[in-house]
Design a protein around this motif. Sequence first.
Motif, PDB file in Angstrom:
ATOM      1  N   TYR A  66       0.813  -1.232   0.000  1.00 31.56           N
ATOM      2  CA  TYR A  66       0.000   0.000   0.000  1.00 31.56           C
ATOM      3  C   TYR A  66       0.838   1.270   0.000  1.00 31.56           C
ATOM      4  O   TYR A  66       0.300   2.369   0.012  1.00 31.56           O
ATOM      5  N   SER A  67       2.162   1.156   0.002  1.00 36.21           N
ATOM      6  CA  SER A  67       3.005   2.352   0.134  1.00 36.21           C
ATOM      7  C   SER A  67       3.669   2.736  -1.179  1.00 36.21           C
ATOM      8  O   SER A  67       3.868   1.922  -2.078  1.00 36.21           O
ATOM      9  N   ILE A  68       4.015   4.020  -1.226  1.00 37.31           N
ATOM     10  CA  ILE A  68       4.870   4.585  -2.268  1.00 37.31           C
ATOM     11  C   ILE A  68       6.099   5.103  -1.541  1.00 37.31           C
ATOM     12  O   ILE A  68       5.981   5.766  -0.500  1.00 37.31           O
ATOM     13  N   ARG A  69       7.258   4.801  -2.071  1.00 36.09           N
ATOM     14  CA  ARG A  69       8.498   5.245  -1.434  1.00 36.09           C
ATOM     15  C   ARG A  69       9.341   6.012  -2.445  1.00 36.09           C
ATOM     16  O   ARG A  69       9.374   5.655  -3.614  1.00 36.09           O
ATOM     17  N   HIS A  85      -3.149   5.106   0.096  1.00 38.73           N
ATOM     18  CA  HIS A  85      -3.895   4.002  -0.497  1.00 38.73           C
ATOM     19  C   HIS A  85      -4.178   2.922   0.548  1.00 38.73           C
ATOM     20  O   HIS A  85      -3.411   2.733   1.491  1.00 38.73           O
ATOM     21  N   THR A  86      -5.289   2.223   0.345  1.00 35.45           N
ATOM     22  CA  THR A  86      -5.681   1.158   1.270  1.00 35.45           C
ATOM     23  C   THR A  86      -5.603  -0.227   0.618  1.00 35.45           C
ATOM     24  O   THR A  86      -6.055  -1.206   1.195  1.00 35.45           O
ATOM     25  N   ARG A  87      -5.028  -0.281  -0.556  1.00 32.24           N
ATOM     26  CA  ARG A  87      -4.721  -1.532  -1.252  1.00 32.24           C
ATOM     27  C   ARG A  87      -3.412  -1.312  -2.018  1.00 32.24           C
ATOM     28  O   ARG A  87      -2.871  -0.215  -2.045  1.00 32.24           O
ATOM     29  N   SER A 105      -4.408   2.427  -7.576  1.00 32.34           N
ATOM     30  CA  SER A 105      -4.409   1.338  -6.611  1.00 32.34           C
ATOM     31  C   SER A 105      -5.608   0.413  -6.766  1.00 32.34           C
ATOM     32  O   SER A 105      -6.621   0.770  -7.368  1.00 32.34           O
ATOM     33  N   GLY A 106      -5.471  -0.737  -6.159  1.00 34.15           N
ATOM     34  CA  GLY A 106      -6.581  -1.674  -6.050  1.00 34.15           C
ATOM     35  C   GLY A 106      -7.698  -1.162  -5.168  1.00 34.15           C
ATOM     36  O   GLY A 106      -8.765  -1.770  -5.106  1.00 34.15           O
TER      37      GLY A 106
END
Length: 149
Positions: A66-69, A85-87, A105-106
């Motif tokens: 769920y992360s972007i880095r 995001h939650t997926r 995201s999903g």
Amino acid sequence: AVVYSPDTTLIATGGLDARDDNESSIKIWDAKTGDLVATLKGHTSEVLCLAWTKDGKILISGSWDYSIRTWNTTNWKQTAVLLEHTRGVRGIAISPNDRILASVSGDQTAQLWNLDNGQPIGSPLQHPNQVLCVSFSAGGKRLASGCSD
């Protein structure tokens, strides 16, 4: 996921580390020799997408966790973690001016981010199903996203 650096001297790859289900690294490779240059650790699940800013100074990754880095490509250190995001984050795109990131995201959303401060821009853009891909127009004024509806 795989992406060349803007100057094509490096290749970044990401996926799921077979040895450790709780960590997925990004590997940076020398495009000419094939030598491993760096291993970036931080994601806790499969890395699904990668993008490099045009100036080559920042590498951005999106993951099933769920992360972007964001990563500084001078020292290969993580500089930010973007969490909205939650997926899983399925796709990312950087605007032509390198100032805005779009993520999909999903969780059925697309989100815009300010790359200068790592903050979301506005509310997420809702879709009827999981969003799989995203792209900015050449001029950066339009955004296209695709979902599985």
